[in-house]
Each structure stands twice: as C-alpha cells, then as structure tokens.
Scaffold this motif. Sequence first.
Motif, PDB file in Angstrom:
ATOM      1  N   ASN A  99      -9.171   2.146  -3.032  1.00 17.57           N
ATOM      2  CA  ASN A  99     -10.413   1.529  -3.492  1.00 17.57           C
ATOM      3  C   ASN A  99     -10.371   1.549  -4.889  1.00 17.57           C
ATOM      4  O   ASN A  99     -10.817   0.631  -5.500  1.00 17.57           O
ATOM      5  CB  ASN A  99     -11.799   1.978  -2.754  1.00 17.57           C
ATOM      6  CG  ASN A  99     -12.591   0.950  -2.732  1.00 17.57           C
ATOM      7  OD1 ASN A  99     -12.712  -0.082  -1.935  1.00 17.57           O
ATOM      8  ND2 ASN A  99     -13.655   1.406  -3.409  1.00 17.57           N
ATOM      9  N   ASN A 100     -10.186   2.515  -5.477  1.00 17.85           N
ATOM     10  CA  ASN A 100     -10.359   2.753  -6.802  1.00 17.85           C
ATOM     11  C   ASN A 100      -9.042   2.210  -7.805  1.00 17.85           C
ATOM     12  O   ASN A 100      -9.509   1.516  -8.566  1.00 17.85           O
ATOM     13  CB  ASN A 100     -10.139   4.516  -7.389  1.00 17.85           C
ATOM     14  CG  ASN A 100     -11.382   4.922  -6.693  1.00 17.85           C
ATOM     15  OD1 ASN A 100     -12.226   4.419  -6.812  1.00 17.85           O
ATOM     16  ND2 ASN A 100     -11.201   6.439  -6.796  1.00 17.85           N
ATOM     17  N   LEU A 101      -8.118   1.846  -7.146  1.00 16.47           N
ATOM     18  CA  LEU A 101      -6.920   1.278  -7.478  1.00 16.47           C
ATOM     19  C   LEU A 101      -7.198  -0.368  -7.777  1.00 16.47           C
ATOM     20  O   LEU A 101      -6.968  -0.850  -8.355  1.00 16.47           O
ATOM     21  CB  LEU A 101      -5.487   1.499  -6.896  1.00 16.47           C
ATOM     22  CG  LEU A 101      -4.901   2.818  -7.205  1.00 16.47           C
ATOM     23  CD1 LEU A 101      -3.732   2.867  -6.255  1.00 16.47           C
ATOM     24  CD2 LEU A 101      -4.467   2.972  -8.733  1.00 16.47           C
ATOM     25  N   ILE A 102      -7.728  -0.681  -6.377  1.00 12.68           N
ATOM     26  CA  ILE A 102      -8.495  -2.209  -6.369  1.00 12.68           C
ATOM     27  C   ILE A 102      -9.393  -2.420  -7.501  1.00 12.68           C
ATOM     28  O   ILE A 102      -9.187  -3.256  -8.368  1.00 12.68           O
ATOM     29  CB  ILE A 102      -8.814  -2.305  -5.127  1.00 12.68           C
ATOM     30  CG1 ILE A 102      -7.830  -2.284  -4.049  1.00 12.68           C
ATOM     31  CG2 ILE A 102      -9.768  -3.758  -5.036  1.00 12.68           C
ATOM     32  CD1 ILE A 102      -6.883  -3.769  -4.056  1.00 12.68           C
ATOM     33  N   ASN A 103     -10.326  -1.444  -7.669  1.00  7.80           N
ATOM     34  CA  ASN A 103     -11.503  -2.006  -8.440  1.00  7.80           C
ATOM     35  C   ASN A 103     -11.464  -1.581  -9.936  1.00  7.80           C
ATOM     36  O   ASN A 103     -11.806  -2.509 -10.774  1.00  7.80           O
ATOM     37  CB  ASN A 103     -12.820  -1.017  -8.088  1.00  7.80           C
ATOM     38  CG  ASN A 103     -13.474  -1.434  -6.931  1.00  7.80           C
ATOM     39  OD1 ASN A 103     -12.946  -2.434  -6.297  1.00  7.80           O
ATOM     40  ND2 ASN A 103     -14.564  -0.759  -6.415  1.00  7.80           N
ATOM     41  N   THR A 104     -10.514  -0.722 -10.178  1.00  7.93           N
ATOM     42  CA  THR A 104     -10.045  -0.528 -11.724  1.00  7.93           C
ATOM     43  C   THR A 104      -9.071  -1.537 -12.174  1.00  7.93           C
ATOM     44  O   THR A 104      -8.762  -1.523 -13.184  1.00  7.93           O
ATOM     45  CB  THR A 104      -9.614   0.826 -11.870  1.00  7.93           C
ATOM     46  OG1 THR A 104      -8.448   1.075 -11.190  1.00  7.93           O
ATOM     47  CG2 THR A 104     -10.856   1.899 -11.603  1.00  7.93           C
ATOM     48  N   GLY A 105      -8.398  -2.192 -11.174  1.00 11.52           N
ATOM     49  CA  GLY A 105      -7.216  -3.150 -11.516  1.00 11.52           C
ATOM     50  C   GLY A 105      -5.949  -2.462 -11.824  1.00 11.52           C
ATOM     51  O   GLY A 105      -4.996  -3.123 -12.577  1.00 11.52           O
ATOM     52  N   MET A 106      -5.792  -1.469 -11.361  1.00 11.35           N
ATOM     53  CA  MET A 106      -4.276  -0.453 -11.724  1.00 11.35           C
ATOM     54  C   MET A 106      -3.420  -0.572 -10.648  1.00 11.35           C
ATOM     55  O   MET A 106      -2.475   0.223 -10.444  1.00 11.35           O
ATOM     56  CB  MET A 106      -4.855   0.997 -11.919  1.00 11.35           C
ATOM     57  CG  MET A 106      -5.641   1.089 -13.366  1.00 11.35           C
ATOM     58  SD  MET A 106      -5.738   2.815 -13.969  1.00 11.35           S
ATOM     59  CE  MET A 106      -7.044   3.421 -12.859  1.00 11.35           C
ATOM     60  N   TRP A 107      -3.667  -1.483  -9.560  1.00 13.53           N
ATOM     61  CA  TRP A 107      -2.870  -1.371  -8.228  1.00 13.53           C
ATOM     62  C   TRP A 107      -1.276  -1.475  -8.906  1.00 13.53           C
ATOM     63  O   TRP A 107      -0.477  -0.611  -8.254  1.00 13.53           O
ATOM     64  CB  TRP A 107      -3.285  -2.363  -7.530  1.00 13.53           C
ATOM     65  CG  TRP A 107      -2.413  -2.259  -6.034  1.00 13.53           C
ATOM     66  CD1 TRP A 107      -1.220  -2.732  -6.016  1.00 13.53           C
ATOM     67  CD2 TRP A 107      -3.004  -1.894  -4.908  1.00 13.53           C
ATOM     68  NE1 TRP A 107      -0.917  -2.581  -4.600  1.00 13.53           N
ATOM     69  CE2 TRP A 107      -1.715  -1.911  -3.986  1.00 13.53           C
ATOM     70  CE3 TRP A 107      -4.057  -1.047  -4.513  1.00 13.53           C
ATOM     71  CZ2 TRP A 107      -1.862  -1.311  -2.619  1.00 13.53           C
ATOM     72  CZ3 TRP A 107      -4.054  -0.466  -3.196  1.00 13.53           C
ATOM     73  CH2 TRP A 107      -3.235  -0.780  -2.220  1.00 13.53           C
ATOM     74  N   ASP A 108      -1.211  -2.551  -9.533  1.00 10.47           N
ATOM     75  CA  ASP A 108       0.336  -2.966  -9.900  1.00 10.47           C
ATOM     76  C   ASP A 108       0.880  -1.808 -10.736  1.00 10.47           C
ATOM     77  O   ASP A 108       2.041  -1.376 -10.482  1.00 10.47           O
ATOM     78  CB  ASP A 108       0.314  -4.130 -10.658  1.00 10.47           C
ATOM     79  CG  ASP A 108       0.067  -5.232  -9.747  1.00 10.47           C
ATOM     80  OD1 ASP A 108      -0.326  -5.117  -8.681  1.00 10.47           O
ATOM     81  OD2 ASP A 108       0.010  -6.381 -10.729  1.00 10.47           O
ATOM     82  N   ALA A 109       0.307  -1.329 -11.667  1.00 14.40           N
ATOM     83  CA  ALA A 109       0.866  -0.041 -12.474  1.00 14.40           C
ATOM     84  C   ALA A 109       1.115   0.958 -11.856  1.00 14.40           C
ATOM     85  O   ALA A 109       2.191   1.469 -11.844  1.00 14.40           O
ATOM     86  CB  ALA A 109      -0.041   0.120 -13.738  1.00 14.40           C
ATOM     87  N   ALA A 110       0.244   1.496 -10.817  1.00 16.89           N
ATOM     88  CA  ALA A 110       0.522   2.558 -10.124  1.00 16.89           C
ATOM     89  C   ALA A 110       1.484   2.595  -9.212  1.00 16.89           C
ATOM     90  O   ALA A 110       2.416   3.338  -8.864  1.00 16.89           O
ATOM     91  CB  ALA A 110      -1.107   3.022  -9.271  1.00 16.89           C
ATOM     92  N   ARG A 111       1.529   1.287  -8.475  1.00 19.28           N
ATOM     93  CA  ARG A 111       2.684   0.958  -7.542  1.00 19.28           C
ATOM     94  C   ARG A 111       4.016   1.054  -8.018  1.00 19.28           C
ATOM     95  O   ARG A 111       4.976   1.804  -7.748  1.00 19.28           O
ATOM     96  CB  ARG A 111       2.567  -0.480  -6.572  1.00 19.28           C
ATOM     97  CG  ARG A 111       3.679  -0.671  -5.799  1.00 19.28           C
ATOM     98  CD  ARG A 111       3.644  -2.320  -5.695  1.00 19.28           C
ATOM     99  NE  ARG A 111       4.050  -2.874  -7.122  1.00 19.28           N
ATOM    100  CZ  ARG A 111       3.902  -4.008  -7.132  1.00 19.28           C
ATOM    101  NH1 ARG A 111       3.133  -4.860  -6.249  1.00 19.28           N
ATOM    102  NH2 ARG A 111       4.148  -4.480  -8.514  1.00 19.28           N
TER     103      ARG A 111
END
Length: 834
Positions: A99-111
Amino acid sequence: MTANNTVKTAASSHTQGHDPRRGVGTAAMNRAILDHLHFTMARLPALASRNDWYMALSHAVRDRMLDDWLASLHHFRNKELKVVSYLSAEFLLGPHLGNNLINTGMWDAARDAVESLGLRLEDLLRQEEEPGLGNGGLGRLAACYLDSLATLRIPSIGYGIRYEFGIFDQLIRDGWQVETADKWLKFGNPWEICRSEIAYEVKMGGHTEYHHDADGRLAIVWLPVKVIKGVAYDTPIAGYRSRITGLLRLWKSEAVESFNFQAFNAGEYYHAVDEKVVSESITKVLYPNDEPGVGKLLRLAQQYFFVSCSLQDMIRVHLLRSPRLEEFDQTFAVQMNDTHPSLAVAELMRLLVDEHGLGWDAAWKVTRSTLAYTNHTLLPEALEKWPLQLFANLLPRHLEIVYEINRRFLDEVSRAYPGDQARLARMSLIEETGGKFVRMANLASVGSHAINGVAHLHTELLKETVLADFYQMTPEKFCNVTNGVTPRRWVLLSNPGLAWLISESIGEEWVTAPEKLRELECFASDPSFLSAWRGVKDANKRALAAAILERTGVAVDPESLFDIQVKRIHEYKRQHLNLLHILTLYHRIKRDPGAQIPPRTFIFGGKAAPGYFMAKLIIKLINSVAEVVNADPEVAGRLKVVFFPDFNVTNGQLIYPAADLSEQISTSGKEASGTGNMKFSLNGALTIGTLDGANVEIREEVGEENFFLFGLNATEVQALKKSGYHPGRFYEEDWELREAIDAVRSGLFSHGDAGLFQPLVDHLLYDDEYLALADYRSYLECQERVSTAFRQRELWSVKSVLNVARMGKFSSDRSIREYCEKIWKVPIRPPFPH
C-alpha cells in the motif's frame, strides 16, 4: 500485470539528487536497501533471509515516507488548522509495504531495485506479517478512513491500541475452528516508531476524596490502586500522491516502574516484576473473551486506557497552541468509532474539571462541541453496557461523573416530556432492569454534538429503534454518512489487472475521483473491452483457485461460478441460509443428474468469536457439507464447497477480485452498512442480497437489473415478528427446505452423529431469530435467476462492468468529505507548496 502499470513514480523536486534517504530512483533504492541490510539488519547479502530483505526494503520505503511526514507536521503546525482525531479500538490496516509503494508512487523503483538484487518484489510482499489490530469491518473502515484523510490532505491522527497479539489466527482441524495466537510482532515491525517520551499515566481502581482548595472551591481527588503508563507508537500513513503523510498513534501499556528493587533485594525475585507483567496485560490481546468477569474487566480497562492516553495527548498538543482549554474544540474534532471509545465523554470531563480546573458548564460545552459518535449496530445486544459494580470498581471517579451527567440530562428530559417515566428509564445512562448497567451508547449520544449512522437505511432505523428517544429529543444531532472503501488498496493494489484496464480506458483520475468510473459505461457495449474484462476476471479466479488448492487441498474449476461469502461468522449474516441453498442444489442433482445447474464453487471465509458456539458450529457444518459434497462422484464438476481459512485483509485482496457473485444475505434491518459488499462490487462481482445496510444504496447506484434482490425488507421483517413468527410452519410447508434440514439432522454430514448439529437445527426450527427459513424460498428463486444470468456470459460481463462503473459513491474519500462537511467542520485544503 502489476500495479506499476497504473502507478507511476511521482517524485517531488526535493527528493531528487543523491541523498540516500530521499532518492526514489532505482539506483537510490538499491543503495538504500543494501544500506539498511548492512546497518539496520546487520546482515551480509549472502546470508540474508527473505525477512531480512523485506525489513531492509521496508525501512528504505519508510525513510522516504518520513521525509513527507515531517513536512506534513511542519505544515500542520498552523494554528488555524483543526485536527481530526479518530478514536477506534480497531485499525485493521492490512500489510503496509504494498500500500505504501502504491500511495507514494515508488512501486516501479522498488520492484526494479529488488530485481537488480536478484529478488522478487512479490516474495517480499508475501513476507509481511499482517497487523491483526482489528476484527472485521469496523477496523477495516477505520483503516480506509486514515488512507482517505491523508489523501485529502486533512490533518488527522488515528488513536488506538497496540495489541501485542491481534485477532487470532484461524486454523481448521476436523472441520472446527481452532484459534492460535496472532504473533504479528514476532519478526518486528519496521513501520512503527516508539515514542518513549510521549507517555501518560492512566489511573484505575481506588476511591475518590473531596476537599476544598485554597479558594474555597470543591476539589475531587482520585486515589487509584493502580497506575499504568501508556507509551505512544507511531505509524506513518501515506496519502495517495498527496505528499501528505498522516499519523496512526497506538498505545502500549507499561508499568510506571517496571522493576521493584525493594522486592528484589528482599529475595522476592518474581514479585519484583509483577507490576510490569500486570500492566502490560492491558494491551496484550485484542478483544479478550468477555464471557467471564475477568474478560469484561480487561476489555473495559483497554477502552479506558486508550481513551485516556489519547485525550491527554490531545490536550498536550492543544496547550502548545493555546493556553485556553475552552478552545479545545477549535483544535480537535474527535470521532468515536462505535461505543468502544465512548468513555471519552466522561474522561474528557474528568480531565477538564479535575485536572485543569474548568467549571462543569464550561467543560460540558467543550466536551459536547468536540466529540461525535458513529453508531455501527442495530443489534441491542451489541450496544455496550457495563455492570455498574464492575464500572465502579475500575473507574470510581468516572461513575460519579456519569451520575452527574445523567442527573442533569434527565432533568432536561423531564422538562421536555413531563411525567413520561418510561422515557426517562429508556434514556437514562444507567439501566436498572435486571441489574444495573452503564449504557455506553446513551453516554456517547448525550455527550456528542453529532450522531451518525453508516448507511441511509441504518440511520433511518437508528432514529426509529435503538436511538429513537434521542432522535425525538435532538433530531438536529443526527445525520447519515454512508461507509466507503479506499480504491487504492481494494483495486490498485489487490486487482492490478483491472486497475490497468480501467486506466487504459478512461485515464487514472478515477483513483482519487471515483465518480470518473462512470465513463466506463460506454465500454459496456464494446466486445473487445468485454473480452479483456473477462480475461482479468479469469486470471484472478485462477490465482484464487491455486491458493485454494494450496491451503485446503480442494481443486476447484476457475470456469465455474465463484459464489463467495466472506465475513465474520454470525447468525444474522446467515451463512446457514447459504448452506441450505447448497444442500438444495445437492439434492436436486442427486435426484436428477441432468438438472440444468451451472457449475458453482461456493467459497466461505470468516472467523467466529471464540465464545460464540453457534457460529463455530456453522463453520463445522460448512466443512462437513464440503467433505460430503466434494467427495460425491454424482456432483463432481457441478458443485464444490470450500472454507478458506484465516480470512483477513491479505486474503481479502486475493478473494474479492476473483468473485463472480457476492453474498450479502443478512436479515434486512440487521447489518449497519457492510463494506465487503462494496469491495466485491468495486471489483466487478454481482451482488445477491437483501435490502439491508448499504445494499440498498448499492442497488440504487448500480441499477435494479444489475443486483439480485430477494427476501423480506426491514418493515416486513418487523411485521412478521410482531404478528408471531413460527419457523416450523415454513419447514412443514416447503418440502425442499424440509429435505435440507432433515439431511443435516440425520447425521449425513456428521458421520452418522445425529446429535452434532441438533443445536443449530433446533435453533432454526424453534427460534430462527434472523428469519433464514422465512427467506429460504425467495433466496432459492433469486439464485435461479443468478444461474440463468451466468449462462449468458456476455450479459454477465456487461452487468459486471456497470457495477464497477457505478460504484464511485462508495469511495471512503466521499465518506470523509461528508464527515468534514456535516460533522467536523474541517475544510479540505489544497496541497501545501513543495
């Protein structure tokens, strides 16, 4: 498809550059993960476990959230801003990382960063222990509201309890529910920050003494037998693309003095830590069984503990802004989520009058202006009340305050309704029939400036039934705020394929402007879009089928109709009515193997309260029916029955997107709102349900033709009960119903033990409080309409699309806007400058 297809990295200017704690690019995230693995986890990459990697990634994400959090705190120091305080005994947050990756917009970078390290983001997401800080819809609603408060940039604090052991983990052994400890903290919690310096003393027990101070004013001193310390644990709550991070502050109980040196030096080694053990028991476990007296005492202590800590914290914050506590309501709007925090009425009065010297009238004005009450139930037995003596033993000063509030309030009632003794007895804060009790719903109603229900029908019934007297006296207090759910967790995160398809078709604005979903309606006649829609649903069903096989050993057909009922097990939610339908289909196929019945997979999930025997028996019956039906070669490929164990947020994210049919079949007038019904429909399931709770509004929004309605309405339910309901008559007059019930009591589903399910059968035949037998035939006929519609796959897909397109109203963002406008009087402000 993954959530990153919809959620793009949105880094603000101050997060660019090479700061290892702020950069959100792939390289920066890679470096941050490795740094935390080294400096936080003290692990070499070659020796790191999956949990080590999960913790390192979570700390890297949290670093970036804290940057926004501190900026938010700076912004919210503005003395003109009112802060919303949401008091709730439950916050069923679900796993944080995704949820935090979604809301902060960091999903792509984290993946990408995780993959560059030879790992898979999906594996690290699965590693997270879900915080079990809630029991069901109440706690999940509170979590959705925190998400929306941060997304809408509203200054807010959620206050609750940091339970060491959350709601139990559910195992199924020999068909029975078995509860095991939910040790969600066993590997640590990377998302929380212990604020040891933010701690408050909470008194319990003892007695009060009266004296006059130097100015001749009467002063009351509470001399407790026990003092416990509450320590704050903070969790950041990221808003979606809002650059605002909200706050969840949970309280852990500790001893004021953890170690008794005098006892230790005297050789009493065990007694030296007694105080620590006793004090920490307050926040040890979520909702202890309150059947025994000790359980009731602990539950009341929990409620008072977190209310007292929270109000003391708010007063501290207010005094940093203004020395005038008469202006407290200008700093905070406090929402009591159900009756669990209703002690806030008496505690705020105690703090203002006893601790800070306000006069009674001034304190009462502040209290009523600050507090508001959300009611979540129409079940009289669910409106909390505490035995008077237990209340007096634990909270002697509060009982005095309750008595004084009651005396003054009943004087008002007497003036408004002279001579109406029955009304006085009903509205009193003290119940005196069949023993004396403190009525918490009455306390919350008297001490609040606003009272709201959580669905239009619920609010209307609230005015007519359990709070009718209060509505008649102060109708201006009452309003409705229909519940909602956040589309961030319940579509973006849990159903990325659907999120991608929607965004490709209408753009991404729907995530925070769900009314935009209406634009999907024009695609409901597009064959290629409908084909893609079915492709998303089919993939979700295959994923759930794989999980069912892994966790239960039952192989199910993803092509079959997935008919799903997941929610707390309770007789009013009528899982047993669902079972009666299954047994009827089973018998129809046994009689006529050529019967035109589309293949169905019936999926149940939910937990029964540990002390609720009948609910546990229903779970046993579900599993016993599954054992027989699933092994019968004559119905192979036609019917499957599954009980999915340990239903929680994590499992819900898998289940809701896979549903074809959502079972919302509670007795009309019993469910306050429901939020599972919203999650199902928002993910494209069609609903079969009664006119109960938010079902009424869902049907209005999606269209009557896209909702399968059955059963008595609330007025008809009341009329039938008033005229004298005799369930045995329905049993005698309906041969298929009789066949189903007789099969249960014959021992067919209990290896010949005819007595095993007799309590459930007797309850249906001679009591049936929730009218399952009265609604049985209507339910069966409605299920036949479901089968007919499901055979027409193109038509079913159209209905599914229209359900999603018309669910925008049920976003928690809309709910929070209504709270701000109707109750809190808090403006929704534009984002602060970056």
